[in-house]
Design an enzyme around this catalytic site. Structure first.
Site, PDB file in Angstrom:
ATOM      1  N   HIS A  22       8.349 -26.854  -0.127  1.00  9.01           N
ATOM      2  CA  HIS A  22       7.735 -27.984  -0.813  1.00  9.01           C
ATOM      3  C   HIS A  22       6.617 -27.521  -1.735  1.00  9.01           C
ATOM      4  O   HIS A  22       5.785 -28.310  -2.156  1.00  9.01           O
ATOM      5  CB  HIS A  22       7.212 -28.989   0.224  1.00  9.01           C
ATOM      6  CG  HIS A  22       8.309 -29.464   1.121  1.00  9.01           C
ATOM      7  ND1 HIS A  22       9.008 -30.626   0.904  1.00  9.01           N
ATOM      8  CD2 HIS A  22       8.875 -28.879   2.206  1.00  9.01           C
ATOM      9  CE1 HIS A  22       9.945 -30.752   1.833  1.00  9.01           C
ATOM     10  NE2 HIS A  22       9.888 -29.695   2.635  1.00  9.01           N
ATOM     11  N   GLU A  45       0.821  -1.219   0.000  1.00  8.53           N
ATOM     12  CA  GLU A  45       0.000   0.000   0.000  1.00  8.53           C
ATOM     13  C   GLU A  45       0.852   1.265   0.000  1.00  8.53           C
ATOM     14  O   GLU A  45       0.407   2.311  -0.460  1.00  8.53           O
ATOM     15  CB  GLU A  45      -0.914   0.032   1.244  1.00  8.53           C
ATOM     16  CG  GLU A  45      -2.231  -0.682   1.033  1.00  8.53           C
ATOM     17  CD  GLU A  45      -3.245  -0.429   2.150  1.00  8.53           C
ATOM     18  OE1 GLU A  45      -4.336  -0.985   2.055  1.00  8.53           O
ATOM     19  OE2 GLU A  45      -2.955   0.317   3.114  1.00  8.53           O
ATOM     20  N   LYS A  47     -12.925   1.392  -2.608  1.00 11.42           N
ATOM     21  CA  LYS A  47     -13.996   1.667  -1.636  1.00 11.42           C
ATOM     22  C   LYS A  47     -15.107   2.487  -2.299  1.00 11.42           C
ATOM     23  O   LYS A  47     -16.294   2.234  -2.100  1.00 11.42           O
ATOM     24  CB  LYS A  47     -13.434   2.434  -0.433  1.00 11.42           C
ATOM     25  CG  LYS A  47     -12.596   1.574   0.517  1.00 11.42           C
ATOM     26  CD  LYS A  47     -12.159   2.393   1.729  1.00 11.42           C
ATOM     27  CE  LYS A  47     -11.298   1.573   2.688  1.00 11.42           C
ATOM     28  NZ  LYS A  47     -10.797   2.331   3.819  1.00 11.42           N
TER      29      LYS A  47
HETATM   30  O1  PA5 Z   1      -3.601   1.244   5.722  1.00 11.13           O
HETATM   31  C1  PA5 Z   1      -4.681   1.731   5.424  1.00 11.13           C
HETATM   32  O2  PA5 Z   1      -4.896   2.958   5.486  1.00 11.13           O
HETATM   33  C2  PA5 Z   1      -5.846   0.849   5.003  1.00 11.13           C
HETATM   34  O3  PA5 Z   1      -5.451  -0.478   4.895  1.00 11.13           O
HETATM   35  C3  PA5 Z   1      -6.973   0.964   6.028  1.00 11.13           C
HETATM   36  O4  PA5 Z   1      -6.461   0.621   7.285  1.00 11.13           O
HETATM   37  C4  PA5 Z   1      -8.153   0.062   5.680  1.00 11.13           C
HETATM   38  O5  PA5 Z   1      -8.630   0.363   4.391  1.00 11.13           O
HETATM   39  C5  PA5 Z   1      -9.275   0.231   6.705  1.00 11.13           C
HETATM   40  O6  PA5 Z   1      -9.677   1.566   6.782  1.00 11.13           O
HETATM   41  P1  PA5 Z   1     -10.509   2.116   8.018  1.00 11.13           P
HETATM   42  O7  PA5 Z   1      -9.672   1.974   9.242  1.00 11.13           O
HETATM   43  O8  PA5 Z   1     -10.784   3.543   7.680  1.00 11.13           O
HETATM   44  O9  PA5 Z   1     -11.759   1.285   8.102  1.00 11.13           O
END
Ligand code: PA5
Length: 374
Positions: free
Chosen positions: A278, A257, A367
């Site tokens: 394996h 990310e 999203k």
């Molecule tokens: O690292 C990030 O920002 C994302 O992985 C969020 O944690 C994830 O999309 C969940 O978002 P939220 O905490 O707003 O529900």
């Protein structure tokens, strides 16, 4: 203590520049978090954990991505024996998984920790609705609301507003810390404390890492950058401890990310050895030569240590650059240090390829599309 088995020349001026940029970044709050987290907040988290441990058999942790992976990684790795079992929910949209989580709780006493920084993510919202209904049926509204712990934004979002209206106990995800860098905030600390992790030791490990791991983190980032430049565009995180499978998942999320933007970024993947020797081991030894391997060398038994050695030699001979990151203790101190080291290395790595380590436009795109379809 972090130990690297490689050495590379680093550009100290650039390291300082990046550090300053991270410090000044509006999402750079994780950098000083281990020493800045307040004693009052820690006490509040511990008090809530004690209460949950005294009145619940299970804590249902609802969250996804950065609101879930970090604490699961550490709880599953360390397998504490003196806490309560955590049931994870809201990390997919599978009804089958949700039903299974509801069944696991059954008639037992439980509490909910719903974790969402934005407070609007669909996966946790759906699971929260189902578990809240179960809580209401079992305890009635007044007691149910006392068993809900909401970890979310300090001032906005659907979850925040609902928590204020219904009087849930609230913990805050700081504005200046993004999901995947939030494991050492209340996001991770509350579930970990309930599960029996020593959160003081975890933070101590991270505090020790604050000065000590900046240099090795920059070295590791430099090495990754150089390998990427030589077309090694896939990184395999390899661990020889099966219980660290979720730590690998956290690493994939952290790097994927943070770096995967603007057509850039190393693709992170992971294996657990010797199990995967394996299966994927064949590809790694003998498949396309675009991979490098980062072994996280946890302290281990003699037999397993021999497998580490064998893999280092065989893969290097097979044309795979093998980087080894050693950690001296398999406990809270060690994991506190590792978390901080990798956060640091990841932020440096993203900066080296010129992308923002702290946003996730691709995740937001998914999203938004999902919201439209729903
Ligand atoms: O690292 C990030 O920002 C994302 O992985 C969020 O944690 C994830 O999309 C969940 O978002 P939220 O905490 O707003 O529900």
């Amino acid at each position: 203590m972090i130990k690297l088995n490689f050495d590379t020349k680093i550009d100290t001026r650039r390291k300082e520049e990046f550090l300053n940029e991270i410090e000044d970044d509006e999402m750079g709050g994780w950098l000083r978090l281990p020493e800045k987290i307040s004693a009052v907040e820690l006490e509040d988290i511990k008090r809530a954990a004690l209460k949950i441990r005294s009145n619940s058999e299970f804590l249902v942790c609802i969250g996804i991505g950065g609101s879930y992976l970090g604490h699961r990684a550490i709880i599953e790795a360390l397998r504490p024996q003196n806490g309560k079992k955590i049931i994870y929910a809201g990390n997919s949209l599978s009804k089958r998984e949700l039903d299974y989580a509801l069944e696991q709780v059954g008639d037992s006493d439980f509490s909910i920790n719903v974790i969402s920084k934005s407070g609007t993510t669909l996966e946790p919202a759906i699971a929260f609705k189902a578990f809240k209904e179960k809580l209401m049926q079992k305890y009635g509204e007044e007691e149910a609301y006392k068993r809900i712990y909401a970890t979310t934004d300090a001032s906005r979002g659907t979850l925040h507003d609902e928590a204020v209206t219904n009087g849930y106990k609230m913990f805050v995800v700081p504005d200046n810390i993004g999901g995947r860098y939030s494991v050492l905030t209340a996001v991770g600390l509350l579930p970990m404390a309930v599960a029996g992790i020593n959160i003081d030791q975890l933070l101590e490990g991270a505090r020790e890492a604050m000065g000590a791991t900046v240099e090795p983190a920059f070295q590791y980032a430099t090495m990754r950058y150089e390998l990427d430049g030589r077309h090694y565009d896939t990184e395999i995180f390899a661990s020889f401890e099966p219980s660290t499978m979720y730590f690998n998942e956290w690493l994939k999320q952290l790097f994927g990310e943070s770096e995967g933007k603007n057509g850039r970024g190393i693709l992170p993947d992971s294996v657990i050895y010797s199990t995967d020797l394996h299966s994927l081991g064949q590809y790694i030894q003998d498949g396309r030569r675009n991979l490098f391997e980062t072994i996280i060398d946890y302290p281990t038994d003699e037999m397993n240590a021999k497998v580490v050695k064998a893999v280092q030699i065989a893969h290097a001979e097979g044309g795979i650059p093998v980087l080894t990151i050693g950690i001296l203790s398999f406990d809270e101190l060690g994991f506190g240090e590792l978390v901080y080291f990798f956060e640091m290395a990841c932020a440096f790595s993203a900066k080296m390829i010129g992308v923002n380590p702290f946003d996730q436009p691709g995740v937001e795109a998914y999203k938004n599309e999902l919201k439209k379809l729903m």
